[in-house]
Design a protein around this motif. Structure first.
Motif, mmCIF file in Angstrom:
data_model
loop_
_atom_site.group_PDB
_atom_site.id
_atom_site.type_symbol
_atom_site.label_atom_id
_atom_site.label_comp_id
_atom_site.label_asym_id
_atom_site.label_seq_id
_atom_site.Cartn_x
_atom_site.Cartn_y
_atom_site.Cartn_z
ATOM 1 N N GLY A 32 2.361 7.020 -7.679
ATOM 2 C CA GLY A 32 3.289 7.112 -8.801
ATOM 3 C C GLY A 32 3.450 8.528 -9.312
ATOM 4 N N ALA A 33 2.347 9.280 -9.355
ATOM 5 C CA ALA A 33 2.413 10.670 -9.812
ATOM 6 C C ALA A 33 3.259 11.519 -8.881
ATOM 7 N N ASN A 34 3.218 11.223 -7.585
ATOM 8 C CA ASN A 34 4.060 11.945 -6.632
ATOM 9 C C ASN A 34 5.539 11.729 -6.922
ATOM 10 N N ILE A 35 5.902 10.487 -7.166
ATOM 11 C CA ILE A 35 7.314 10.189 -7.429
ATOM 12 C C ILE A 35 7.767 10.836 -8.730
ATOM 13 N N VAL A 36 6.940 10.771 -9.765
ATOM 14 C CA VAL A 36 7.287 11.399 -11.048
ATOM 15 C C VAL A 36 7.466 12.900 -10.873
ATOM 16 N N SER A 60 -2.981 12.932 5.341
ATOM 17 C CA SER A 60 -1.789 12.773 4.504
ATOM 18 C C SER A 60 -1.976 13.413 3.137
ATOM 19 N N ALA A 61 -3.129 13.157 2.494
ATOM 20 C CA ALA A 61 -3.360 13.712 1.155
ATOM 21 C C ALA A 61 -3.370 15.230 1.184
ATOM 22 N N LEU A 62 -3.940 15.809 2.244
ATOM 23 C CA LEU A 62 -3.942 17.267 2.362
ATOM 24 C C LEU A 62 -2.531 17.811 2.533
ATOM 25 N N LEU A 63 -1.731 17.156 3.370
ATOM 26 C CA LEU A 63 -0.351 17.609 3.580
ATOM 27 C C LEU A 63 0.454 17.499 2.294
ATOM 28 N N VAL A 64 0.309 16.387 1.597
ATOM 29 C CA VAL A 64 1.067 16.188 0.351
ATOM 30 C C VAL A 64 0.634 17.197 -0.709
ATOM 31 N N GLY A 65 -0.684 17.362 -0.884
ATOM 32 C CA GLY A 65 -1.162 18.332 -1.872
ATOM 33 C C GLY A 65 -0.714 19.742 -1.545
ATOM 34 N N THR A 66 -0.807 20.122 -0.261
ATOM 35 C CA THR A 66 -0.360 21.461 0.147
ATOM 36 C C THR A 66 1.134 21.626 -0.052
ATOM 37 N N GLY A 67 1.880 20.561 0.252
ATOM 38 C CA GLY A 67 3.334 20.629 0.091
ATOM 39 C C GLY A 67 3.760 20.862 -1.341
ATOM 40 N N PHE A 68 3.037 20.272 -2.285
ATOM 41 C CA PHE A 68 3.375 20.490 -3.692
ATOM 42 C C PHE A 68 2.937 21.871 -4.172
ATOM 43 N N VAL A 69 1.798 22.344 -3.681
ATOM 44 C CA VAL A 69 1.255 23.615 -4.160
ATOM 45 C C VAL A 69 1.981 24.812 -3.543
ATOM 46 N N LEU A 70 2.371 24.692 -2.263
ATOM 47 C CA LEU A 70 2.946 25.832 -1.540
ATOM 48 C C LEU A 70 4.121 26.501 -2.256
ATOM 49 N N PRO A 71 5.168 25.759 -2.663
ATOM 50 C CA PRO A 71 6.285 26.432 -3.346
ATOM 51 C C PRO A 71 5.876 27.069 -4.664
ATOM 52 N N LEU A 72 4.964 26.413 -5.401
ATOM 53 C CA LEU A 72 4.542 26.961 -6.690
ATOM 54 C C LEU A 72 3.742 28.242 -6.505
ATOM 55 N N THR A 129 -1.681 16.920 -12.956
ATOM 56 C CA THR A 129 -2.047 15.500 -12.860
ATOM 57 C C THR A 129 -2.149 15.058 -11.411
ATOM 58 N N LEU A 130 -1.183 15.484 -10.601
ATOM 59 C CA LEU A 130 -1.188 15.120 -9.189
ATOM 60 C C LEU A 130 -2.430 15.662 -8.487
ATOM 61 N N LEU A 131 -2.753 16.928 -8.733
ATOM 62 C CA LEU A 131 -3.908 17.539 -8.077
ATOM 63 C C LEU A 131 -5.209 16.872 -8.517
ATOM 64 N N VAL A 132 -5.311 16.526 -9.792
ATOM 65 C CA VAL A 132 -6.519 15.852 -10.284
ATOM 66 C C VAL A 132 -6.647 14.470 -9.657
ATOM 67 N N LEU A 133 -5.540 13.739 -9.575
ATOM 68 C CA LEU A 133 -5.581 12.413 -8.965
ATOM 69 C C LEU A 133 -5.913 12.496 -7.482
ATOM 70 N N ALA A 134 -5.365 13.503 -6.791
ATOM 71 C CA ALA A 134 -5.684 13.676 -5.370
ATOM 72 C C ALA A 134 -7.166 13.971 -5.187
#
Length: 401
Positions: free
Chosen positions: A84-88, A230-242, A41-46
């Motif tokens: 909101g999706a980031n916080i969830v 910012s959006a690139l950093l946030v998206g990368t930050g969520f994807v990197l650990p996964l 959901t986060l990646l689609v919204l981004a």
């Protein structure tokens, strides 16, 4: 950065869409995985934020709807939903099974608040009047327009609140973890610091308009640049650990698969393939590893009547006396007993000699765990004790070692 062709927004959006597509098969297989669902959901919204913020898309939305600036509430709604999706996702990512119910409550509350803000943004836009299309400076151009002013301030307030919340949550959690997860959280926190700079630039430009000044460049040029990075950093930050977890898991399985090869070869003749999952060269490593481990256990069961505890105990005493650690000594002892049993089983299979009686209790210890199997496999390939037992068994039966 938001040029007329929108490439500065479409390209990072395309990269995030590819990341979402890569996670989609896993979500299809596990539709009830709340964490995975939140990631997709986060990646689609981004992706949507990048796509709808580009100038060509803004123009297209306004033209299709026939409403000047109709793209504005769409963009504000997507930005709010993304926050909101980031916080969830952080709630679900950082909680354990024991916190499942509390996480659901917090996630539902965050979702309700997000939807309420989105609804208010659209209602305020419907109540206001924006007759002149503004693609880059709507925030400042309509900074004093009734209802539109409140819409702009509402979305900026919600965005700022989400940025502060995410920065604090990520920094606090990053102090408790290490490795790729910590790196990912640091990237997310850095992205939200840029989000705060985005909000500061927007508020400053609006405040300047109220004071009779002109700081529109902050809103039209500086803020979008902060938002894009910012959006690139946030998206990368969520994807990197996964991604790191996936790669590490795949590497571990391939490593186990390769290291089990000596044990698999030792038992090849005794394997009856109790299951057959192989499907050609494109078979996933998870299935390959399951097949190999199943074959190994099947082979051990086949030769088990020829396993003798005395042989294992003798080899174990020899290895312990030589100073080998207990777990490695047990693996060598198990491998030695197994190597001898394979020779005896092969001899009995080819001749009239009756099978030896089945052991009353399991003789081998190492096959009880995956790591034990790997140590046992390594011992079969490298241990002089194992070679000695194999050669002695072959000599006793009159067959070449």
């Amino acid at each position: 950065m938001n040029d007329s062709n929108g490439l500065g927004f479409y390209l990072p959006g395309a990269l995030l869409l590819v990341a979402a597509a890569l996670k989609a098969p896993a979500l299809y297989r596990n539709p009830r995985d709340e964490l995975l669902r939140s990631v997709v959901t986060l990646l689609v919204l981004a992706t949507a934020v990048f796509g709808f913020t580009a100038i060509p898309t803004l123009v297209a939305v306004n033209r299709i709807t026939g409403i000047p600036n109709a793209a504005a509430p769409v963009v504000f709604s997507l930005l709010t939903a993304f926050s909101g999706a980031n916080i969830v996702l952080i709630f679900r990512w950082s909680s354990g099974p024991e916190d499942a119910e509390r996480t659901r409550r917090r996630s539902r509350l965050c979702t309700v608040v997000t939807l309420a803000v989105i609804a208010a943004v659209n209602v305020l836009f419907a109540l206001g009047d924006t007759p002149v299309e503004r693609l880059r400076d709507l925030d400042t151009y309509y900074a004093s327009t009734p209802y539109i002013r409140e819409m702009i301030l509402l979305y900026l307030a919600a965005h700022t609140t989400a940025a502060v919340t995410m920065t604090l949550l990520c920094r606090r959690w990053a102090r408790e973890v290490h490795g790729p997860l910590r790196a990912g959280l640091t990237l997310i926190a850095s992205g939200y610091v840029l989000n705060l700079l985005y909000d500061a630039a927007k508020f400053s430009a609006i405040g300047a308009r109220w004071a009779g000044g002109d700081w529109d460049v902050l809103s039209a040029e500086v803020a979008p640049a902060f938002a894009s990075v910012s959006a690139l950093l946030v998206g990368t930050g969520f994807v990197l650990p996964l991604v790191s977890q996936h790669v590490t898991g795949q590497w571990d399985m391939w490593s186990r698969y390769v290291r089990l090869r000596p044990l698999s070869r030792e038992l090849r003749a005794a394997t009856r393939h109790s299951i057959n999952l192989a499907g050609g060269p494109w078979t996933p490593i998870e299935i390959r590893l399951t097949q190999r481990e199943s074959d190994i256990h099947d082979g051990i069961l086949t030769v088990s009547p020829y396993l003798h505890a005395a042989v294992r105990e003798q080899a174990l005493r020899r290895e312990l006396a030589a100073g080998r650690p207990a777990d490695e000594a047990e693996a060598v002892a198990d491998a030695a007993a197994l190597a001898r049993a394979v020779v005896l089983w092969g001899r009995a299979r080819g001749g009239p000699e009756p099978a030896a009686p089945r052991a009353a209790s399991p003789v081998l210890i190492s096959p009880n765990t995956p790591s034990g199997l790997v140590r046992m496999s390594r011992a079969l390939a490298t241990s002089a004790t194992v070679r000695s037992c194999r050669q002695a068994a072959a000599a006793e039966q009159g067959t070449p070692a």
